[in-house]
Design an enzyme around this catalytic site. Structure first.
Site, PDB file in Angstrom:
ATOM      1  N   GLY A   1       0.450   9.008   2.578  1.00 32.46           N
ATOM      2  CA  GLY A   1       1.205  10.233   2.635  1.00 32.46           C
ATOM      3  C   GLY A   1       2.585  10.051   3.224  1.00 32.46           C
ATOM      4  O   GLY A   1       3.508  10.826   2.956  1.00 32.46           O
ATOM      5  N   PHE A   2       2.774   8.998   4.022  1.00 28.07           N
ATOM      6  CA  PHE A   2       4.068   8.738   4.653  1.00 28.07           C
ATOM      7  C   PHE A   2       5.059   8.071   3.704  1.00 28.07           C
ATOM      8  O   PHE A   2       6.261   8.074   3.938  1.00 28.07           O
ATOM      9  CB  PHE A   2       3.872   7.820   5.869  1.00 28.07           C
ATOM     10  CG  PHE A   2       3.138   6.561   5.520  1.00 28.07           C
ATOM     11  CD1 PHE A   2       3.792   5.489   4.957  1.00 28.07           C
ATOM     12  CD2 PHE A   2       1.776   6.444   5.732  1.00 28.07           C
ATOM     13  CE1 PHE A   2       3.116   4.329   4.606  1.00 28.07           C
ATOM     14  CE2 PHE A   2       1.098   5.290   5.400  1.00 28.07           C
ATOM     15  CZ  PHE A   2       1.769   4.236   4.837  1.00 28.07           C
TER      16      PHE A   2
ATOM     17  N   VAL B   1       4.409   0.861   1.900  1.00 32.54           N
ATOM     18  CA  VAL B   1       4.561  -0.306   2.767  1.00 32.54           C
ATOM     19  C   VAL B   1       4.805  -1.515   1.886  1.00 32.54           C
ATOM     20  O   VAL B   1       4.084  -1.745   0.909  1.00 32.54           O
ATOM     21  CB  VAL B   1       3.301  -0.531   3.637  1.00 32.54           C
ATOM     22  CG1 VAL B   1       3.467  -1.779   4.501  1.00 32.54           C
ATOM     23  CG2 VAL B   1       3.042   0.676   4.520  1.00 32.54           C
TER      24      VAL B   1
ATOM     25  N   ASP C   1      -5.359   9.585  15.255  1.00 37.05           N
ATOM     26  CA  ASP C   1      -5.645   9.298  13.842  1.00 37.05           C
ATOM     27  C   ASP C   1      -6.294   7.920  13.702  1.00 37.05           C
ATOM     28  O   ASP C   1      -5.934   7.130  12.827  1.00 37.05           O
ATOM     29  CB  ASP C   1      -4.371   9.381  13.012  1.00 37.05           C
ATOM     30  CG  ASP C   1      -4.665   9.582  11.520  1.00 37.05           C
ATOM     31  OD1 ASP C   1      -5.807   9.982  11.196  1.00 37.05           O
ATOM     32  OD2 ASP C   1      -3.785   9.336  10.689  1.00 37.05           O
TER      33      ASP C   1
ATOM     34  N   GLY D   1       0.829  -1.198   0.000  1.00 38.04           N
ATOM     35  CA  GLY D   1       0.000   0.000   0.000  1.00 38.04           C
ATOM     36  C   GLY D   1       0.859   1.242   0.000  1.00 38.04           C
ATOM     37  O   GLY D   1       2.093   1.188   0.069  1.00 38.04           O
ATOM     38  N   GLN D   2       0.188   2.381  -0.109  1.00 36.47           N
ATOM     39  CA  GLN D   2       0.898   3.648  -0.166  1.00 36.47           C
ATOM     40  C   GLN D   2       0.053   4.729   0.470  1.00 36.47           C
ATOM     41  O   GLN D   2      -1.171   4.736   0.357  1.00 36.47           O
ATOM     42  CB  GLN D   2       1.213   4.031  -1.623  1.00 36.47           C
ATOM     43  CG  GLN D   2       1.996   5.324  -1.768  1.00 36.47           C
ATOM     44  CD  GLN D   2       2.447   5.562  -3.207  1.00 36.47           C
ATOM     45  OE1 GLN D   2       2.359   4.647  -4.033  1.00 36.47           O
ATOM     46  NE2 GLN D   2       2.913   6.759  -3.490  1.00 36.47           N
TER      47      GLN D   2
END
Length: 811
Positions: free
Chosen positions: A497-498, A501, A612, A494-495
Site C-alpha cells: 500500500g505504501f 521496493v 503493525d 515487492g509492492q
C-alpha cells in the site's frame, strides 16, 4: 539417662560426619559423609532440587548445595536406604535397600591394600593406603567429570585406548542424569575445545595458541593461582588448569548448566555465595558457524556477519544432502593456484577458523608455512601454531568457518587471495583516502551542511517539541535512479500500500533496498517522517538498518540495507520454500523477533510501539536472522507512558489485538498480542486471517487443540518443522512456544506477559503459567458502529490474504 543417650548420639553423628577414609568392609550410609583432609569437599547422599531421588555426590563443604560430581547420575535411589561400600579388590559399589547393585566401578588392576579417599581437589580416588602418587591411582572420579570442570580435571582423549575425558550437563536442576550438552576436545585436525549438543557443535572455544584457546583468553584471576596446560603427543591430547597455591581460600570452578552455558564461578566468602566471574558464550558470535563460510562475525556491529576481504555473499540455496540452507560467501576472483600468482592477506584480532580441516607442524617457521600452503591448491589460509612464541605452522584446507572478531591481540591469520584481488583491495584503500580528502573541502562541506539543515527544517516537529538530529545519509535522486536501473521492473522486490521496493547497487558495491512511496500512498509525509525519525535512532541486530533517505519534489524514498531472503511470509506460507525452514531456524526467528521487540519496548533510548507486527514485516538476512521492518505506523511513548488511544486505528487484520481494533487503545501489550499470532503462524505455516479450518481462526484452533492436549497437531507437517517425535527436547521446545504464544494472545492486555518475560519463558525450563482463552478479532467481529463504509484500506497489500487497514473510530 536421656542426656547420656543424646551425648552418645552426638558423638556418633560427629564421628560419622568426620570420616576421612574408607577401607574394605566399610560403607557410607545415607546420612553419613566422607570429608577431605582440610574439609574443602564432602561426599554423601543428596536429593537435587525438588526431586525425592537420592544420589551419591561430592559438594563443597562451604556450599553444600553446589554438587560438583555425581556417581549414580543415571541410576537414582528411591529411598534413604542406599549404601556405598568398598571391597578387598578395590571395587566401589552402590546398593539399594534390597541389596541390588545400582552403580559400581572397577580398578584397572587389583590393589594390595585399597582405600577410598576424597582429596581436597575434589577428586575421589581408590589408591594404596600409603601411596599418594597420582600416577598410581587405581581409579579416580576426575576421569569421569559431570557438569563441573575443576582444577586438575582433564578435557581430552587417550589416542591409544580411545577413552575420552569430558564434562556433561545435567538434564535439569532436578535431574543430574546426562543432558544434551557436553564440553569435549575435538581431535579432528588440530585439536580444539567445543561445546556439543548431542553430536552437533554449538560453540567452539578454539584451538590452543600456546597460551590459551584462540577464541577465548583466560580471565585475570583475582588471585593469580592458576596455570593452564595443553598436552598433545602420540598417546593423548588434553587440557587442564591447575592451582599453584595449595589450600588457597580462593575457590573457582567452571560449570555447564542444563542449557549448555559454560560459566566460571568464584566463591565470595563474605557474601557466602557464588558469583559469576565470566560466561563463555558471551555474545551472539558465540553461536557456532553463525555466519557461514568465509564470513566474520562482529559482536558490536549492527549486522554481525560480513564477508572476508575478497569474498561476496552467495545466494541462499537449499542443500538436499543435509536438508540445510547454505549461506556464507564465495570468492569474487578465483584463485590462480598452480600459476603461482596467489597472495595472502593478513587479518588480525580474530578468533581463528575451525581447525577440524587443518594441519599443524611445531618446527616450521611462518615463511615455510606460507610456501607449503602455496604448494597445495586446497590450502586457503595459514597462521603461526604458537602465537605466544610466534613459531610453528597451522594450515587450513577448503572452507574457512566460524570466524569472529576478537577485542584483544591474537594470532594473525593469512588468507589466500588471487593477486588481482589484493591489487583491488589496495586500489580501494587508496580511492577511499582520496575521496575522504575531497569531501573535506570547504565548498562540499558547506553544501552538505546546507542540505542537512534543509532536511531538518522540512522534518521539524510542531512548535514546542524538541528537534531531533538526523544521523543518516541524504541520497540524491540520480544516485538512487542509477542504482535501481531507473526503477526497472527487474529490480522490483515487492509492492504494498505504501508503494514499491526496489533492489539497488551503489557504485561502491553496497546492495540496498529502496522503499519508494507512491504519490497516492496511504503512508503520507507524516508516516514517512515517522519512519525516518524513529528508525534512525534504533540500533539492534534484529531491526532493519536504515542507511538514508531521498527527497525530490513529490518523491520520498527510504534506503535500507538489502536482505536477500526478503520477508518471513515468503517462507512460512509457501508450500515449497517452507521446507527450507526447519524447527531450529523457526525457533531462532521467534527468538530474534522477541529480542527486537524487547529492544523497542524497554532497551532503546525510546519506547516504541510498532503497531503493525506481521510476517511480511519481518525481513530475513542471508543467514535467516530476522529483522523487524516498516516503522511507518509506529508510535513513541515518553516517560512512564505505557498506553495511548487513537481515533485512527491502523494495522492488519489477524494481528490486531481486540482492545486496539475495537477501541483504539494500544500499548506494548498490543505488540505482544501480534507477536503471539506470529509465533503460531511460524509454527503452523498457516495464516491467522483466512484460516480454512472449521474453527474461525488460527487462535481458536490452537486453543481448542491446547485444551484437548493435542498441541503438537499444530506443527507444520508439510514444512521444515515436520517432526516424528524422536527428540523429546524438540517436543518440549515446540510445546513451550505454543504455550508462550497463547499467553501472548490472551483477551485482557494485563494478562499478557511483557517481552522480557517472554524471552525468559522461551529460553527457560521452568513451568509456564496456563493460558486463558485467547482474544479473537476477525472482520465479522467488527461492532455495528464499524460498518463496511467506515474503514478505508491503505491500498493493495503484498498478499491477497492480508489487508492493512485504517479504521475511523466514531466517538
Amino acid at each position: 539417662m536421656e542426656v547420656l543417650m543424646l551425648f552418645f548420639l552426638f558423638i556418633f553423628i560427629l564421628n560419622a560426619s568426620a570420616l576421612k577414609i574408607i577401607t574394605p568392609g566399610d560403607s557410607i550410609k545415607d546420612g553419613e559423609t566422607l570429608e577431605s583432609d582440610y574439609g574443602i569437599f564432602e561426599l554423601g547422599f543428596f536429593s537435587p532440587g525438588n526431586s525425592n531421588n537420592r544420589y551419591i555426590g561430592i559438594w563443597y563443604k562451604t556450599s553444600n548445595t553446589t554438587v560438583v560430581w555425581v556417581a549414580n547420575r543415571e541410576d537414582p535411589i528411591s529411598d534413604n536406604n542406599g549404601v556405598l561400600s568398598l571391597d578387598n579388590n578395590g571395587t566401589l559399589a552402590l546398593f539399594n535397600a534390597t541389596n541390588a547393585l545400582l552403580w559400581s566401578m572397577n580398578t584397572w588392576r587389583t590393589p594390595r591394600e585399597p582405600v577410598l579417599k576424597l582429596l581436597d581437589s575434589g577428586n575421589l580416588v581408590v589408591k594404596e593406603r600409603n601411596d599418594d602418587n597420582p600416577l598410581n591411582y587405581y581409579w579416580e572420579s576426575f576421569d569421569y567429570p559431570c557438569d563441573n570442570f575443576l582444577p586438575g580435571m582433564k578435557i581430552g582423549k587417550n589416542l591409544v585406548t580411545g577413552f575420552e575425558y569430558y564434562t556433561s550437563a545435567w538434564k535439569s536442576s532436578d535431574d543430574p542424569s546426562q543432558g544434551q550438552y557436553s564440553l569435549r576436545m575435538d581431535t579432528r585436525g588440530f585439536p580444539q575445545l567445543v561445546v556439543k549438543k548431542g553430536s552437533e557443535t554449538v560453540y567452539r572455544v578454539g584451538s590452543w595458541d600456546g597460551h590459551f584457546f584462540s577464541g577465548r583468553k583466560p580471565e585475570e584471576n583475582p588471585v593469580p593461582i592458576y596455570s593452564y596446560h595443553f598436552v598433545m603427543n602420540q598417546n593423548e591430547v588434553y587440557f587442564r588448569f591447575r592451582s599453584e597455591v595449595l589450600n588457597s581460600s580462593f575457590i573457582s570452578r567452571y560449570a555447564m548448566n542444563p542449557s549448555g552455558l559454560m560459566q566460571r564461578f568464584i566463591w565470595r566468602e563474605e557474601r557466602r555465595e557464588w558469583q559469576i566471574f565470566s560466561t563463555a558464550q558471551a555474545d551472539i558470535c558465540s553461536t557456532y558457524n553463525l555466519c557461514g563460510s568465509y564470513e566474520i562475525c562482529g559482536s558490536n556491529s549492527f549486522t554481525p556477519c560480513s564477508c572476508l576481504q575478497g569474498f561476496l555473499p552467495k545466494s541462499l540455496t537449499f542443500n538436499s544432502t543435509n536438508n540445510m540452507l547454505d549461506s556464507g560467501c564465495v570468492r569474487r576472483i578465483a584463485l590462480d593456484c598452480k600459476g603461482g600468482s596467489d597472495v595472502f592477506f593478513k587479518l588480525t584480532r580474530l578468533k581463528l577458523p575451525d581447525t577440524w580441516n587443518s594441519w599443524a607442524n611445531s618446527t616450521m617457521n611462518l615463511e615455510q608455512c606460507k610456501d607449503l600452503c602455496l604448494q597445495n591448491c586446497s590450502c586457503t589460509a595459514y597462521a603461526n601454531l604458537n602465537a605466544k612464541e610466534r613459531t610453528g605452522c597451522l594450515l587450513w584446507f577448503n572452507q574457512l568457518i566460524d570466524i569472529s572478531e576478537f577485542s584483544e591481540d591474537s594470532q594473525d591469520l593469512y588468507i589466500r587471495l588471487a593477486k588481482s584481488e589484493l591489487d583491488e583491495i589496495e586500489r580501494k584503500k587508496s580511492k577511499g583516502k582520496d575521496k575522504a580528502v575531497a569531501i573535506a573541502t570547504p565548498i562540499i562541506l558547506t553544501m552538505g551542511l546546507m542540505l542537512t539543515m534543509a532536511l531538518l527544517y522540512k522534518f521539524k516537529t510542531n512548535a514546542g517539541k524538541n528537534k531531533e538530529r538526523m544521523e543518516l545519509t541524504i541520497f540524491d535522486f540520480a544516485t538512487i535512479a542509477h542504482a535501481t536501473n531507473n526503477f526497472s521492473t527487474a529490480n522490483k522486490l515487492g509492492q504494498g500500500g505504501f508503494g514499491c521496493v526496489y533492489k539497488g547497487l551503489l557504485e561502491e558495491g553496497r546492495e540496498i533496498a529502496v522503499k519508494r512511496l507512491s504519490k497516492d500512498s496511504g503512508q503520507g509525509l507524516d508516516e514517512f517522517k515517522n519512519e525516518v525519525t524513529l528508525i534512525v535512532k534504533l540500533q539492534h541486530r534484529n531491526l532493519v538498518k536504515l542507511f538514508g533517505c531521498c527527497i525530490k519534489g513529490d518523491e520520498r524514498m527510504l534506503i535500507y540495507e538489502y536482505l536477500p531472503n526478503k520477508s518471513l511470509d515468503n517462507f512460512i506460507f509457501d508450500k515449497r520454500r517452507n521446507k527450507l525452514v526447519d524447527w531450529q531456524r523457526r525457533f531462532n526467528i521467534i527468538d530474534g523477533i522477541a529480542r527486537g521487540l524487547l529492544y523497542l519496548h524497554h532497551d532503546s533510548r525510546l519506547r516504541i510501539i510498532h503497531r503493525d507486527l506481521k510476517a511480511s514485516n519481518i525481513l530475513l538476512d542471508h543467514n535467516m536472522n530476522p529483522k523487524i521492518s516498516d516503522f511507518g505506523l509506529a508510535r513513541m511513548f515518553g516517560g512512564d507512558q505505557t498506553e495511548d488511544k487513537t481515533r485512527r486505528v491502523v494495522g492488519t487484520y489477524g494481528y490486531m489485538s481486540p482492545e486496539y481494533a475495537f477501541y483504539g487503545r494500544f500499548s506494548m501489550k498490543s505488540d505482544v498480542f501480534s507477536f503471539g499470532v506470529l509465533i503460531l503462524e511460524i509454527i503452523t505455516g498457516k495464516r491467522n486471517r483466512g484460516y480454512s479450518d472449521p474453527d474461525n481462526n488460527l487462535l481458536q484452533h490452537a486453543w481448542r487443540l491446547w485444551t484437548e492436549e493435542r498441541s503438537l497437531d499444530l506443527i507444520d507437517a508439510d514444512g521444515g518443522t515436520a517432526y516424528t517425535g524422536s527428540d523429546p527436547y524438540i517436543t518440549t521446545e515446540m510445546v513451550r512456544c505454543i504455550n508462550v504464544a497463547l499467553l501472548c494472545v490472551q483477551q485482557r492486555p494485563e494478562d499478557r506477559p511483557n517481552m522480557s518475560s517472554v524471552l525468559l519463558m522461551l529460553g527457560g525450563e521452568s513451568t509456564l503459567p496456563k493460558p486463558n482463552r485467547p482474544g479473537y478479532f476477525i472482520e465479522k467481529d467488527l461492532p455495528p458502529s464499524m460498518a463496511a463504509d467506515d474503514y478505508t484500506s491503505r491500498g493493495p497489500s503484498k498478499s491477497s490474504n492480508e489487508l492493512t487497514i485504517t479504521i475511523l473510530d466514531a466517538r
